[in-house]
Motif scaffolding. Structure first.
Motif, PDB file in Angstrom:
ATOM      1  N   TYR A 101       5.603  12.337   3.028  1.00 17.14           N
ATOM      2  CA  TYR A 101       5.581  13.602   2.300  1.00 17.14           C
ATOM      3  C   TYR A 101       5.324  14.801   3.212  1.00 17.14           C
ATOM      4  N   ILE A 102       4.534  14.621   4.276  1.00 17.73           N
ATOM      5  CA  ILE A 102       4.350  15.712   5.240  1.00 17.73           C
ATOM      6  C   ILE A 102       5.669  15.996   5.957  1.00 17.73           C
ATOM      7  N   ALA A 103       6.363  14.927   6.366  1.00 20.81           N
ATOM      8  CA  ALA A 103       7.659  15.102   7.026  1.00 20.81           C
ATOM      9  C   ALA A 103       8.668  15.749   6.077  1.00 20.81           C
ATOM     10  N   SER A 104       8.574  15.439   4.796  1.00 17.06           N
ATOM     11  CA  SER A 104       9.481  16.037   3.812  1.00 17.06           C
ATOM     12  C   SER A 104       9.270  17.542   3.723  1.00 17.06           C
ATOM     13  N   ILE A 105       8.014  17.966   3.760  1.00 14.32           N
ATOM     14  CA  ILE A 105       7.715  19.399   3.717  1.00 14.32           C
ATOM     15  C   ILE A 105       8.251  20.103   4.959  1.00 14.32           C
ATOM     16  N   LEU A 106       8.005  19.510   6.125  1.00 16.29           N
ATOM     17  CA  LEU A 106       8.435  20.127   7.386  1.00 16.29           C
ATOM     18  C   LEU A 106       9.948  20.236   7.476  1.00 16.29           C
ATOM     19  N   ILE A 107      10.647  19.173   7.087  1.00 15.69           N
ATOM     20  CA  ILE A 107      12.096  19.212   7.203  1.00 15.69           C
ATOM     21  C   ILE A 107      12.718  20.143   6.164  1.00 15.69           C
ATOM     22  N   GLY A 108      12.023  20.366   5.046  1.00 16.34           N
ATOM     23  CA  GLY A 108      12.515  21.332   4.070  1.00 16.34           C
ATOM     24  C   GLY A 108      12.587  22.725   4.664  1.00 16.34           C
ATOM     25  N   PHE A 109      11.529  23.113   5.396  1.00 17.99           N
ATOM     26  CA  PHE A 109      11.534  24.413   6.065  1.00 17.99           C
ATOM     27  C   PHE A 109      12.578  24.446   7.176  1.00 17.99           C
ATOM     28  N   ALA A 110      12.634  23.365   7.963  1.00 15.09           N
ATOM     29  CA  ALA A 110      13.591  23.311   9.069  1.00 15.09           C
ATOM     30  C   ALA A 110      15.030  23.385   8.565  1.00 15.09           C
ATOM     31  N   ALA A 111      15.309  22.763   7.424  1.00 15.60           N
ATOM     32  CA  ALA A 111      16.665  22.771   6.872  1.00 15.60           C
ATOM     33  C   ALA A 111      17.098  24.187   6.513  1.00 15.60           C
ATOM     34  N   ALA A 112      16.181  24.961   5.931  1.00 19.85           N
ATOM     35  CA  ALA A 112      16.514  26.340   5.570  1.00 19.85           C
ATOM     36  C   ALA A 112      16.882  27.146   6.808  1.00 19.85           C
ATOM     37  N   SER A 129       0.816  -1.214   0.000  1.00 18.96           N
ATOM     38  CA  SER A 129       0.000   0.000   0.000  1.00 18.96           C
ATOM     39  C   SER A 129       0.847   1.262   0.000  1.00 18.96           C
ATOM     40  N   PHE A 130       2.147   1.106   0.283  1.00 15.76           N
ATOM     41  CA  PHE A 130       3.038   2.262   0.287  1.00 15.76           C
ATOM     42  C   PHE A 130       3.412   2.615  -1.150  1.00 15.76           C
ATOM     43  N   SER A 131       3.187   3.860  -1.528  1.00 13.84           N
ATOM     44  CA  SER A 131       3.437   4.266  -2.915  1.00 13.84           C
ATOM     45  C   SER A 131       4.407   5.433  -3.009  1.00 13.84           C
ATOM     46  N   GLY A 132       5.124   5.718  -1.923  1.00 14.15           N
ATOM     47  CA  GLY A 132       6.048   6.849  -1.927  1.00 14.15           C
ATOM     48  C   GLY A 132       7.347   6.533  -2.653  1.00 14.15           C
ATOM     49  N   GLY A 139      12.288  14.023  13.876  1.00 12.21           N
ATOM     50  CA  GLY A 139      10.966  13.531  13.515  1.00 12.21           C
ATOM     51  C   GLY A 139      10.930  12.917  12.130  1.00 12.21           C
ATOM     52  N   TYR A 140      11.661  13.515  11.193  1.00 14.13           N
ATOM     53  CA  TYR A 140      11.717  12.972   9.833  1.00 14.13           C
ATOM     54  C   TYR A 140      12.345  11.584   9.829  1.00 14.13           C
ATOM     55  N   VAL A 141      13.447  11.443  10.559  1.00  9.57           N
ATOM     56  CA  VAL A 141      14.149  10.158  10.588  1.00  9.57           C
ATOM     57  C   VAL A 141      13.271   9.072  11.202  1.00  9.57           C
ATOM     58  N   ILE A 142      12.611   9.395  12.307  1.00  7.74           N
ATOM     59  CA  ILE A 142      11.817   8.375  12.992  1.00  7.74           C
ATOM     60  C   ILE A 142      10.593   7.955  12.166  1.00  7.74           C
ATOM     61  N   SER A 143      10.164   8.793  11.225  1.00  7.31           N
ATOM     62  CA  SER A 143       9.007   8.437  10.395  1.00  7.31           C
ATOM     63  C   SER A 143       9.284   7.203   9.538  1.00  7.31           C
ATOM     64  N   PHE A 144      10.559   6.890   9.294  1.00  4.13           N
ATOM     65  CA  PHE A 144      10.912   5.718   8.486  1.00  4.13           C
ATOM     66  C   PHE A 144      10.826   4.418   9.272  1.00  4.13           C
ATOM     67  N   SER A 145      10.654   4.506  10.600  1.00  2.00           N
ATOM     68  CA  SER A 145      10.515   3.276  11.374  1.00  2.00           C
ATOM     69  C   SER A 145       9.217   2.563  11.013  1.00  2.00           C
ATOM     70  N   LYS A 146       8.207   3.330  10.593  1.00  2.86           N
ATOM     71  CA  LYS A 146       6.959   2.745  10.093  1.00  2.86           C
ATOM     72  C   LYS A 146       6.496   3.607   8.917  1.00  2.86           C
ATOM     73  N   PRO A 147       7.047   3.378   7.723  1.00  2.00           N
ATOM     74  CA  PRO A 147       6.785   4.258   6.585  1.00  2.00           C
ATOM     75  C   PRO A 147       5.323   4.254   6.135  1.00  2.00           C
ATOM     76  N   MET A 148       4.783   5.440   5.932  1.00  2.00           N
ATOM     77  CA  MET A 148       3.462   5.631   5.339  1.00  2.00           C
ATOM     78  C   MET A 148       3.594   6.752   4.322  1.00  2.00           C
ATOM     79  N   THR A 149       2.892   6.624   3.230  1.00  5.52           N
ATOM     80  CA  THR A 149       3.049   7.597   2.148  1.00  5.52           C
ATOM     81  C   THR A 149       2.753   9.012   2.619  1.00  5.52           C
ATOM     82  N   TRP A 150       1.634   9.197   3.335  1.00  2.00           N
ATOM     83  CA  TRP A 150       1.248  10.544   3.750  1.00  2.00           C
ATOM     84  C   TRP A 150       2.241  11.138   4.749  1.00  2.00           C
TER      85      TRP A 150
END
Length: 444
Positions: A100-111, A41-44, A86-97
């Motif tokens: 991508y939400i974590a990707s958006i958040l970490i993009g802002f945090a990285a800047a 079911s994971f499509s990311g 938080g982004y790293v820990i999201s991979f312990s149980k990957p879900m598509t949604w």
């Protein structure tokens, strides 16, 4: 600059080392992990996740200097470190949604994180210590490429499929390491008013007036920082450096996401392919550390010119590109794991993979340490907007590269890197020449 500043540089480097032990390892294996998921079911996509990160990263750099100016460099880095964890820990149980939400958040945090880091580093440096501090920070930062990748090598070297338990254990450990790095950033000491906001307001004013004054002061800071960044982006030096910075973004994509995926997709490596991804990351880290250590010492007090360091980076990268071109299947970036259908020109060899990885890391260190150094020299009083501009340009190119990595074969990706490497080097040399001429006129 006293002992406090020196200690801050070491603490900054160790904190970032731990945070990026987690994040860099995650990026290096992300696409490989996703391809091994049993959850249909994971499509990311790992490439899409990283493209989103760097796309948001680039846009967020327009406002990151404002955030850092208001919140302060230290607190900005701490809050951003929490998001990284938080982004790293999201991979312990990957879900598509969640991916991508974590990707958006970490993009802002990285800047925010990198703008704050550049600002804080400049606050703890002067023209005589900027090269040393840059090299020291870079060497410590890149030590993070060793530990996580060593774990991947030792734990995954005999695996053909990554189990849920192996994945869960790895990402929980990485998230704890990231949080430890964030905690270290809390111990940084303030220097040169580095973590203060403009609060010089009459203490006896009524609360409503006091609130209005603070809001007005904050808005003025945001406006000033944003205008400074827009102005810097249009200066001659920054426009020239943008080509070099853009190349560093393309290179970041290749060594941190694409090359590891290529190794995992090369069927000639068989059962050792997964472990070789981790070992490749270790050798890239060794190259990064060696470059940072060397240039932190040799560039101190102008004993080694920035142009010489960049020239070494060019040689390292072009040699690495050629070796990869000859020994990695052309469809490896886009093929399923161990399912490449192209035959490389030479038989793939773990030794060549490791040498190539070392050269990629060494060359990347050459470019990045000298970019940090020259930006610190050119814009010492506008470090926030300057590093915001740097990361804005770099992250745009990284986002574009992660976007095309889903579709372009290896030879085309290497061609793009080679072209940008050439023109980025020329641009850097021009800026260095302009700076030398400006110094000569001052001496005259």
């Amino acid at each position: 600059m006293g002992d406090c500043c020196v200690g801050n540089v070491y603490l900054l480097g160790v904190g970032f080392m731990l945070i990026f032990t987690a994040f860099t390892t995650c990026g290096n294996i992300e696409q490989t992990v996703i391809r091994s998921l049993a959850n249909t079911s994971f499509s990311g996509s790992g490439y899409d996740s990283l493209a989103i990160i760097y796309g948001v990263f680039s846009a967020s750099n327009l406002i990151a200097p404002c955030v850092v100016a208001v919140v302060g460099p230290k607190l900005s880095m701490v809050l951003s470190g929490v998001v990284y964890s938080g982004y790293v820990i999201s991979f312990s149980k990957p879900m598509t949604w969640s991916l991508y939400i974590a990707s958006i958040l970490i993009g802002f945090a990285a800047a925010v994180l990198w703008t704050a880091q550049g600002t804080f580093l400049i606050m703890n440096s002067d023209p005589t210590t900027i090269n040393r501090n840059t090299g020291t920070f870079w060497a410590l930062l890149q030590c993070g490429m060793l530990f996580g990748n060593l774990y991947v090598y030792l734990d995954w070297r005999d695996m053909t499929v990554i189990s849920d338990n192996n994945r869960w254990t790895l990402f929980i450990v990485l998230s704890v390491i990231s949080l430890a790095g964030t905690a270290i950033l809390l111990t940084l000491k303030n220097t040169r008013n580095g973590d203060t906001t403009h609060e010089i307001i009459e203490p006896l004013l009524p609360p409503r007036t006091l609130f209005k004054e603070k809001v007005s002061s904050t808005l003025n800071q945001i406006t000033t920082e944003f205008r400074s960044m827009l102005r810097l982006i249009h200066t001659k030096n920054m426009l020239l450096l943008s080509v070099t910075i853009g190349y560093s973004g393309l290179m970041l994509t290749f060594y941190s996401g694409v090359y590891g995926t290529c190794i995992g997709a090369t069927r000639e490596f068989g059962i050792v392919a997964k472990g070789l991804i981790g070992l490749s990351g270790i050798f890239t880290g060794i190259g990064e550390i060696l470059g940072g250590a060397i240039f932190g010492l040799l560039c101190f007090n102008n004993q080694f010119r920035r142009t010489s360091a960049v020239l070494l980076g060019v040689i390292s990268h072009l040699l690495g590109f050629y070796m990869i071109f000859l020994t990695v299947p052309d469809d490896a970036p886009i093929a399923s794991t161990n399912n490449s259908h192209y035959k490389p020109y030479l038989t793939p060899s773990p030794a060549i993979v490791l040498v190539s990885s070392f050269l990629l890391g060494l060359g990347d260190s050459c470019f990045n340490t000298q970019l940090y150094s020259i930006i610190g020299i050119l814009y010492p009083e506008e470090s926030g907007p300057a590093f915001g501009s740097f990361k804005f340009i770099q992250s745009i190119s990284a986002a574009v590269a992660f976007g095309y990595s889903n579709y372009l074969v290896l030879s085309l990706q290497l061609l793009i890197l080679t072209i940008f490497c050439f023109f980025g080097t020329i641009s850097f040399f021009i800026v260095e020449k302009i700076e030398d001429n400006a110094l000569d006129l001052q001496d005259f």
